[in-house]
Write an enzyme that holds these catalytic residues in place. Sequence first.
Site, PDB file in Angstrom:
ATOM      1  N   GLN A   1       2.004  -6.075  -3.393  1.00  0.00           N
ATOM      2  CA  GLN A   1       2.420  -6.120  -1.991  1.00  0.00           C
ATOM      3  C   GLN A   1       3.719  -5.320  -1.787  1.00  0.00           C
ATOM      4  O   GLN A   1       4.035  -4.469  -2.595  1.00  0.00           O
ATOM      5  CB  GLN A   1       2.591  -7.559  -1.493  1.00  0.00           C
ATOM      6  CG  GLN A   1       1.293  -8.324  -1.302  1.00  0.00           C
ATOM      7  CD  GLN A   1       0.718  -8.892  -2.584  1.00  0.00           C
ATOM      8  OE1 GLN A   1       1.377  -9.616  -3.298  1.00  0.00           O
ATOM      9  NE2 GLN A   1      -0.519  -8.563  -2.873  1.00  0.00           N
TER      10      GLN A   1
ATOM     11  N   GLY B   1      -4.482  -4.294  -3.811  1.00  0.00           N
ATOM     12  CA  GLY B   1      -5.479  -3.257  -4.068  1.00  0.00           C
ATOM     13  C   GLY B   1      -4.708  -2.023  -4.463  1.00  0.00           C
ATOM     14  O   GLY B   1      -4.082  -1.397  -3.620  1.00  0.00           O
ATOM     15  N   HIS B   2      -4.675  -1.724  -5.748  1.00  0.00           N
ATOM     16  CA  HIS B   2      -3.870  -0.608  -6.240  1.00  0.00           C
ATOM     17  C   HIS B   2      -4.796   0.515  -6.688  1.00  0.00           C
ATOM     18  O   HIS B   2      -5.638   0.321  -7.567  1.00  0.00           O
ATOM     19  CB  HIS B   2      -2.980  -1.071  -7.401  1.00  0.00           C
ATOM     20  CG  HIS B   2      -1.963  -2.099  -6.991  1.00  0.00           C
ATOM     21  ND1 HIS B   2      -1.101  -2.701  -7.859  1.00  0.00           N
ATOM     22  CD2 HIS B   2      -1.662  -2.608  -5.768  1.00  0.00           C
ATOM     23  CE1 HIS B   2      -0.317  -3.541  -7.196  1.00  0.00           C
ATOM     24  NE2 HIS B   2      -0.657  -3.514  -5.924  1.00  0.00           N
TER      25      HIS B   2
ATOM     26  N   ASP C   1       0.803  -1.225   0.000  1.00  0.00           N
ATOM     27  CA  ASP C   1       0.000   0.000   0.000  1.00  0.00           C
ATOM     28  C   ASP C   1       0.834   1.273   0.000  1.00  0.00           C
ATOM     29  O   ASP C   1       0.413   2.311   0.530  1.00  0.00           O
ATOM     30  CB  ASP C   1      -0.966   0.016   1.217  1.00  0.00           C
ATOM     31  CG  ASP C   1      -1.875  -1.179   1.239  1.00  0.00           C
ATOM     32  OD1 ASP C   1      -2.239  -1.650   0.151  1.00  0.00           O
ATOM     33  OD2 ASP C   1      -2.225  -1.639   2.342  1.00  0.00           O
TER      34      ASP C   1
ATOM     35  N   LYS D   1       1.865   2.262  -5.034  1.00  0.00           N
ATOM     36  CA  LYS D   1       2.413   1.711  -6.279  1.00  0.00           C
ATOM     37  C   LYS D   1       1.475   1.979  -7.465  1.00  0.00           C
ATOM     38  O   LYS D   1       1.921   2.292  -8.556  1.00  0.00           O
ATOM     39  CB  LYS D   1       2.626   0.188  -6.151  1.00  0.00           C
ATOM     40  CG  LYS D   1       3.604  -0.193  -5.049  1.00  0.00           C
ATOM     41  CD  LYS D   1       3.713  -1.689  -4.892  1.00  0.00           C
ATOM     42  CE  LYS D   1       2.446  -2.334  -4.379  1.00  0.00           C
ATOM     43  NZ  LYS D   1       2.079  -1.988  -2.989  1.00  0.00           N
TER      44      LYS D   1
HETATM   45  P1  GDP Z   1      -0.774   0.396  -3.523  1.00  0.00           P
HETATM   46  O1  GDP Z   1      -1.351  -0.891  -3.052  1.00  0.00           O
HETATM   47  O2  GDP Z   1       0.703   0.488  -3.278  1.00  0.00           O
HETATM   48  O3  GDP Z   1      -1.114   0.724  -4.945  1.00  0.00           O
HETATM   49  O4  GDP Z   1      -1.414   1.524  -2.615  1.00  0.00           O
HETATM   50  P2  GDP Z   1      -2.977   1.659  -2.207  1.00  0.00           P
HETATM   51  O5  GDP Z   1      -3.737   2.121  -3.380  1.00  0.00           O
HETATM   52  O6  GDP Z   1      -3.450   0.432  -1.520  1.00  0.00           O
HETATM   53  O7  GDP Z   1      -2.902   2.769  -1.073  1.00  0.00           O
HETATM   54  C1  GDP Z   1      -2.334   4.019  -1.300  1.00  0.00           C
HETATM   55  C2  GDP Z   1      -3.382   5.087  -0.975  1.00  0.00           C
HETATM   56  O8  GDP Z   1      -2.731   6.351  -0.897  1.00  0.00           O
HETATM   57  C3  GDP Z   1      -4.430   5.251  -2.053  1.00  0.00           C
HETATM   58  O9  GDP Z   1      -5.641   5.610  -1.449  1.00  0.00           O
HETATM   59  C4  GDP Z   1      -3.885   6.380  -2.906  1.00  0.00           C
HETATM   60  O10 GDP Z   1      -4.908   7.085  -3.593  1.00  0.00           O
HETATM   61  C5  GDP Z   1      -3.252   7.246  -1.867  1.00  0.00           C
HETATM   62  N1  GDP Z   1      -2.081   8.021  -2.293  1.00  0.00           N
HETATM   63  C6  GDP Z   1      -1.085   7.658  -3.142  1.00  0.00           C
HETATM   64  N2  GDP Z   1      -0.118   8.596  -3.161  1.00  0.00           N
HETATM   65  C7  GDP Z   1      -0.506   9.574  -2.297  1.00  0.00           C
HETATM   66  C8  GDP Z   1       0.088  10.801  -1.854  1.00  0.00           C
HETATM   67  O11 GDP Z   1       1.187  11.176  -2.260  1.00  0.00           O
HETATM   68  N3  GDP Z   1      -0.623  11.533  -0.936  1.00  0.00           N
HETATM   69  C9  GDP Z   1      -1.849  11.137  -0.478  1.00  0.00           C
HETATM   70  N4  GDP Z   1      -2.452  11.912   0.416  1.00  0.00           N
HETATM   71  N5  GDP Z   1      -2.421   9.996  -0.876  1.00  0.00           N
HETATM   72  C10 GDP Z   1      -1.755   9.223  -1.761  1.00  0.00           C
HETATM   73  P1  IMO Z   2      -0.862  -4.181  -2.254  1.00  0.00           P
HETATM   74  O1  IMO Z   2      -0.431  -4.760  -3.576  1.00  0.00           O
HETATM   75  C1  IMO Z   2      -0.914  -4.540   2.090  1.00  0.00           C
HETATM   76  C2  IMO Z   2      -0.971  -8.586   3.752  1.00  0.00           C
HETATM   77  C3  IMO Z   2      -2.229  -8.983   4.487  1.00  0.00           C
HETATM   78  C4  IMO Z   2      -1.655  -9.946   5.515  1.00  0.00           C
HETATM   79  C5  IMO Z   2      -0.545 -10.650   4.724  1.00  0.00           C
HETATM   80  C6  IMO Z   2      -0.964 -11.990   4.144  1.00  0.00           C
HETATM   81  O2  IMO Z   2      -2.152  -3.459  -2.304  1.00  0.00           O
HETATM   82  O3  IMO Z   2       0.241  -3.398  -1.647  1.00  0.00           O
HETATM   83  P2  IMO Z   2      -2.499 -12.686   2.099  1.00  0.00           P
HETATM   84  O4  IMO Z   2      -3.962 -12.429   1.847  1.00  0.00           O
HETATM   85  O5  IMO Z   2      -1.606 -12.181   1.034  1.00  0.00           O
HETATM   86  O6  IMO Z   2      -2.226 -14.121   2.443  1.00  0.00           O
HETATM   87  O7  IMO Z   2      -2.183 -11.868   3.447  1.00  0.00           O
HETATM   88  O8  IMO Z   2      -0.193  -9.766   3.664  1.00  0.00           O
HETATM   89  N1  IMO Z   2      -1.180  -8.084   2.372  1.00  0.00           N
HETATM   90  C7  IMO Z   2      -1.121  -6.808   2.014  1.00  0.00           C
HETATM   91  N2  IMO Z   2      -0.943  -5.694   2.755  1.00  0.00           N
HETATM   92  N3  IMO Z   2      -1.018  -4.432   0.750  1.00  0.00           N
HETATM   93  C8  IMO Z   2      -1.165  -5.536  -0.007  1.00  0.00           C
HETATM   94  O9  IMO Z   2      -1.170  -5.489  -1.366  1.00  0.00           O
HETATM   95  C9  IMO Z   2      -1.258  -6.785   0.615  1.00  0.00           C
HETATM   96  N4  IMO Z   2      -1.430  -8.045   0.179  1.00  0.00           N
HETATM   97  C10 IMO Z   2      -1.368  -8.844   1.261  1.00  0.00           C
HETATM   98  O10 IMO Z   2      -2.863  -7.880   5.085  1.00  0.00           O
HETATM   99  O11 IMO Z   2      -1.044  -9.218   6.547  1.00  0.00           O
HETATM  100 MG    MG Z   3      -2.861  -1.601  -1.799  1.00  0.00          MG
END
Ligand code: GDP
Ligand code: IMO
Ligand code: MG
Length: 427
Positions: free
Chosen positions: A224, A39-40, A12, A15
Amino acid sequence: MNCCIAGLQWGDEGKGKVVDILAEQSDCVVRYNGGANAGHTVIIGDQRFALHLLPSGAVRPGCRCVIANGVVVDPAVLMEEIRGLQERGISLQGRLFISENAHVVLDYHKLEDRLREEALGKNKIGTTARGIGPCYADKVGRSYAVRMADFRRPEELKEKLRKIISYKNKLFSTLYNAPPLDADAVFEKCMSWRAAVLPCITNTTQLLFEAIDKRQSILFEGAQGSLLDLDHGTFPYVTSSNASPLGLGPGCGIPARYVDRFIGVAKAYSTRVGGGPFPTEQNNEIGQYIREKGHEYGTTTGRPRRCGWFDAVAVSYTVRLGGITEAAMMHLDTLAGLEEVKICRAYRIDGREITFFPGDSRDLETAECVYETMEGWKEDLSEMKHYSDLPASARRYVETVEKHIGIPITMLGVGPQRSQVIYRKPL
Ligand code: GDP
Ligand code: IMO
Ligand code: MG
């Protein structure tokens, strides 16, 4: 120019946003690990996309999307995601390619994930319940695995599912007292997806070889984060794939020497979802401030994310592990308003100060953090476009992190939008 994007923390990191930005100049975007546990988020104007299985390049119309062999594919999620994009006017027709060797996540994987976590009680991993661990376990076990290529041979698939489900039913009823699953119902579900997935199933390794030969630009999208890597993360609180860039070769058949840039994505602080050690965690008003200001709730599960200070020991480790050449630091805007900000520069374990990441993550449970404390900033960064616009204390913070992790921070996130990025060097 081929580029790999990977998370440097526990996932998270932002990416999705970085991939979306770089996808503009890429011919194809490749997912090589994980599954629908990812979840991207991509935000474009008032449109928000949360992608779980499709590469984040999916929202860029001309971009080819590859789901390579290292991904575990849940066709139910995939269909839903394709439909969701279609409803918003984005078609994947003719530009989605799924490896014939990618393993398939079916209902019994998700059931097993849930049953096992329930049985573990307080010792649970805190998985996303997406069936990831059980599906990868079947892949390694070999005898009870379903791959995308099996969709081409329905009769064989039917037999295979009968054998697998008879085995799983014995296992689940003995271990968890669970009611039996119906093999034919699982098969019928597979048949309902078949027409849609068949045209996408192909040899993605060959497809990527050809793209390399044509000097096309490939973007590899890690899912991840490196600290969740099965072999190199905080085991057992990890995911079941190689979530660092080390997973790239096995996950898609392309060795690292074809990749020109490895961009590591990190937040300006740390977050983690699920169980496991987290030395810089702030289970207090600081953590709460970051969670609310940064909207730190899971994209896949909605769970509140645990929040804490930036851990330079952990990120220095994942930078080396991934051969990372530059970093993108997201959410710098979220730290605004704190009196002071901290960077963990060492751990104290059993009275000894160390600056390397322990191999046995149980040692992290007792680690005390040694912090470098810096002055915070009050200014809202979200409209800032240039590095020189940032308050001096924010710049000092960025440069101190840079000094600790040993690589340049070339992009700074100041908000969730595609446009809310400060570039310190041209893309
Ligand atoms: P990912 O799994 O690495 O793609 O990240 P996620 O989408 O799960 O979580 C990142 C969250 O941060 C999302 O809600 C993005 O919209 C938000 N986000 C990304 N970059 C920034 C930033 O520079 N500032 C803020 N405030 N939010 C951001
Ligand atoms: P993105 O790509 C954050 C975490 C879960 C749990 C552990 C194992 O959005 O960054 P799993 O379901 O993979 O067996 O869970 O890994 N986890 C993540 N945490 N971002 C993710 O993906 C994750 N994918 C798995 O919360 O701790
Ligand atoms: Mg994510």
